[in-house]
Scaffold this motif. Sequence first.
Motif, mmCIF file in Angstrom:
data_model
loop_
_atom_site.group_PDB
_atom_site.id
_atom_site.type_symbol
_atom_site.label_atom_id
_atom_site.label_comp_id
_atom_site.label_asym_id
_atom_site.label_seq_id
_atom_site.Cartn_x
_atom_site.Cartn_y
_atom_site.Cartn_z
ATOM 1 N N UNK A 1 22.771 -29.215 -11.831
ATOM 2 C CA UNK A 1 23.081 -30.611 -11.520
ATOM 3 C C UNK A 1 22.307 -31.124 -10.289
ATOM 4 N N UNK A 2 21.352 -30.339 -9.796
ATOM 5 C CA UNK A 2 20.619 -30.730 -8.600
ATOM 6 C C UNK A 2 19.844 -32.024 -8.829
ATOM 7 N N UNK A 3 19.161 -32.109 -9.976
ATOM 8 C CA UNK A 3 18.360 -33.307 -10.215
ATOM 9 C C UNK A 3 19.247 -34.522 -10.457
ATOM 10 N N UNK A 4 20.443 -34.300 -11.096
ATOM 11 C CA UNK A 4 21.363 -35.417 -11.290
ATOM 12 C C UNK A 4 21.753 -36.031 -9.949
ATOM 13 N N UNK A 5 22.084 -35.163 -8.998
ATOM 14 C CA UNK A 5 22.488 -35.662 -7.680
ATOM 15 C C UNK A 5 21.306 -36.374 -6.991
ATOM 16 N N UNK A 6 20.129 -35.771 -7.071
ATOM 17 C CA UNK A 6 18.963 -36.368 -6.417
ATOM 18 C C UNK A 6 18.589 -37.699 -7.048
ATOM 19 N N UNK A 7 18.667 -37.757 -8.392
ATOM 20 C CA UNK A 7 18.325 -39.024 -9.042
ATOM 21 C C UNK A 7 19.356 -40.103 -8.707
ATOM 22 N N UNK A 8 20.644 -39.695 -8.579
ATOM 23 C CA UNK A 8 21.677 -40.652 -8.183
ATOM 24 C C UNK A 8 21.417 -41.164 -6.770
ATOM 25 N N UNK B 1 10.195 -45.983 -1.301
ATOM 26 C CA UNK B 1 10.700 -45.087 -2.348
ATOM 27 C C UNK B 1 10.214 -43.659 -2.132
ATOM 28 N N UNK B 2 8.949 -43.517 -1.713
ATOM 29 C CA UNK B 2 8.398 -42.178 -1.482
ATOM 30 C C UNK B 2 9.115 -41.478 -0.336
ATOM 31 N N UNK B 3 9.391 -42.221 0.751
ATOM 32 C CA UNK B 3 10.059 -41.603 1.902
ATOM 33 C C UNK B 3 11.498 -41.225 1.560
ATOM 34 N N UNK B 4 12.183 -42.047 0.723
ATOM 35 C CA UNK B 4 13.542 -41.721 0.289
ATOM 36 C C UNK B 4 13.528 -40.421 -0.505
ATOM 37 N N UNK B 5 12.587 -40.287 -1.405
ATOM 38 C CA UNK B 5 12.530 -39.079 -2.246
ATOM 39 C C UNK B 5 12.195 -37.841 -1.400
ATOM 40 N N UNK B 6 11.307 -38.015 -0.392
ATOM 41 C CA UNK B 6 10.987 -36.879 0.490
ATOM 42 C C UNK B 6 12.223 -36.422 1.243
ATOM 43 N N UNK B 7 13.037 -37.352 1.682
ATOM 44 C CA UNK B 7 14.257 -36.981 2.398
ATOM 45 C C UNK B 7 15.239 -36.270 1.461
ATOM 46 N N UNK B 8 15.309 -36.780 0.239
ATOM 47 C CA UNK B 8 16.220 -36.150 -0.731
ATOM 48 C C UNK B 8 15.782 -34.723 -0.999
ATOM 49 N N UNK B 9 14.492 -34.495 -1.182
ATOM 50 C CA UNK B 9 13.991 -33.148 -1.502
ATOM 51 C C UNK B 9 14.238 -32.159 -0.374
ATOM 52 N N UNK B 10 14.159 -32.642 0.879
ATOM 53 C CA UNK B 10 14.341 -31.726 2.018
ATOM 54 C C UNK B 10 15.810 -31.599 2.421
#
Length: 749
Positions: free
Chosen positions: A123-130, A283-292
Amino acid sequence: MSENNIEEISSVSTTDWDKDTQVLPRLQIIDENQKFTEELPTYLEKWDLQDAGFKYNVVAVFGSQSTGKSTLLNGLFGTSFDVMSETQRSQTTKGIWMSRGRGMHVLVMDVEGTDGRERGEDQDFERKSALFSMATSEVIILNIWEHQVGLYQGANMGLLKTVFEVNLQLFQNQSNKEKTLLFIVIRDHVGSAPLDSLAKTFQADLEKIWDGLSKPEGLEDCKIHDYFDFMYTGLPHKILLPEKFNEEVANLRKRFDDPTNPNFVFRPEYHKRIPADGYHIYASSIWDKILTNKDLDLPTQQELLAQYRCDEISNAAIEVFSSQLAPFKQPILEKGQTIDELGEKMKQYRQEALNSFDKNASRYHQGVYQKKRLDLLAKLNTQLSVLFVGQLKNLHKKAITMFNENLKAELKKPNYVFAGAVEDCQGSARDYFLTGAKAIILPDTDWSYTNELSILEEEFNEVSNTARAEELKKMTKSLTKQVENELSEPVALTLNHATPDVWHKIIEFYKKAAENGFNSSEEELGDSIKDHKLQSWIILRKKIDEELADTMLLLKLRSNFEEKFRYDEQGLPRVWKPQDDIDAHFKRAKDDTLKLIKLFSKIDLKEEEDLEIESTEDFDFDQSLTVLSEAKQIDISNRFKRECDAFYLEAKRSIVSTTAKIPSWAIAAMVFLGWNEFMAIIRNPIYLILFVLLITFGYVIFALNLWGPLERIITTVAGEATRIAKERIADSVEKAKELKHSTEKDKKE
């Protein structure tokens, strides 16, 4: 968000759906390996959204896999996302895809479905996509089936719980809470249960989930409606009622497309305040924060985006600004020129740069925008200050040159007044500098020309002082010559005919000459008046020294003595007779003449009480009153006495010559014996001419009583001839001795 921005967002208008038949490309912004694409800026340009500013919206859809999410998006927004094959239930959307709605300024995100067998329990990607959807979208479409309402897993209640937790995480550090619209679309609604009933059931489940959340500190009492708005709608079965489905989708599209629709979903309060040209960075910075796995702080992301974009916009504005200033740098900084329109140009170019920055950067975080605007203004002013300082220095130089040239021209005019000329020239040069300096002072700067003006005025004073010194030097030279001319003849005549009040007369001449020299005002001359009096006195003393030098003084004494001794009271020459008392006349004339030496020895100022001349380091007024020292007086007296003795002897001889008489028989004998010679002279013209000349010469000497001077001349000539003869005889004797000595030496050898 400012009122202007709210107006801008709320006035989003779209084109006619039917007229826009363009099929826009889609882009996978996050792939199945959770990598964010670098092509989003390019696609924003393809979608004509790069310059949309705030006039765009973002919508995301998520729900269970294979529930027709992509089909719904394609129907609502005219996108071209891949849809599931009716013959195979498998995952069609991997990662997150994005496209622009056809005829709309809307970015549409198709999020990978949940509960897919491909990811299983991951469910990691579900949480990240949310997380990503919540941070970047204004409206989230939740796609569920009617039969899933009331179920936990089927209705994606687990996913919604994740959404709520993410929302609290987003807003726990944010004072101004932003709402997100959850748009719940109930699919395959056949009407067995009214939509309102389904909505209440679903809403109750949502509130129950919310109440059961572990809320952050300080948010324990928060309500679900503090962060979310909810809209519900139903769609008929797509397969069983395809025409009805398409009709309802078309009606539902108006809620996304028509701002005048009362149920329009893209309200200003949902907007994330991210300009379109900065969306890809945000959007890119949000995704970088989510990944880390860092805490997602939405305001921080907005500020970082604002900083990044404002820096880009600022740098672009500065680059244009620098190119505009480039033509001014060489003339001002290298050639020393001044540019008349510089102030207007600087103000214009700076305002253009600020306007360009405001246009593109004011849409970002206001705090960052204002700070970056101040930074940009400081950078612009820094570049402009170089031209300001250069122009100011060039104005300074030109003002000094103008002052110099104008002053020289004024001083060449006839009948000029120096003080007035300096004041006029300095005023015009100062006005020139001030006019140019004020023209380049810009608002929002701390620039000042005060220090430069102070230095300029000091240089004005230096130039005027130099000119004043030159003028006074020229004036002094002219006055000196004038004083010399006015004193020369009167002083000489007064000293030649000295009387007891000789110094009073000379001082009167001095005063007149000194006063006549000043044809300018005291304001102009100042201390030079005293200096002029001093210089006039020095000229007078010089003239007195010339007139009373040894030779000149002796001539004056002798002239005075001769006048008293050799001439009577009527000014006629005396012919001394044996009965005349030569000794008494001689003594009286000598004593009167010697008194002049005492009179000439010191300038007498007893009658000149108003005469004041200050002494200086190089000049002692009291000492200048002494003309002849005691030693000099004695020397001149002795020399004069020797000269006047000659006059005394001459007078005595003239008496002897007149008293001696030749006997008559001697005269008769001379005539008898010299008759033949006399006749020979008369008969010979040459002898006759010589005889006449000798007689005439002798008579002149006798008449002018020049026997004494002639005697002295003859004696002097005879003595000099004797001396020369003796020297030559001595030289001849010496040469003879040397010759003899040399001959004897040769014989011995």
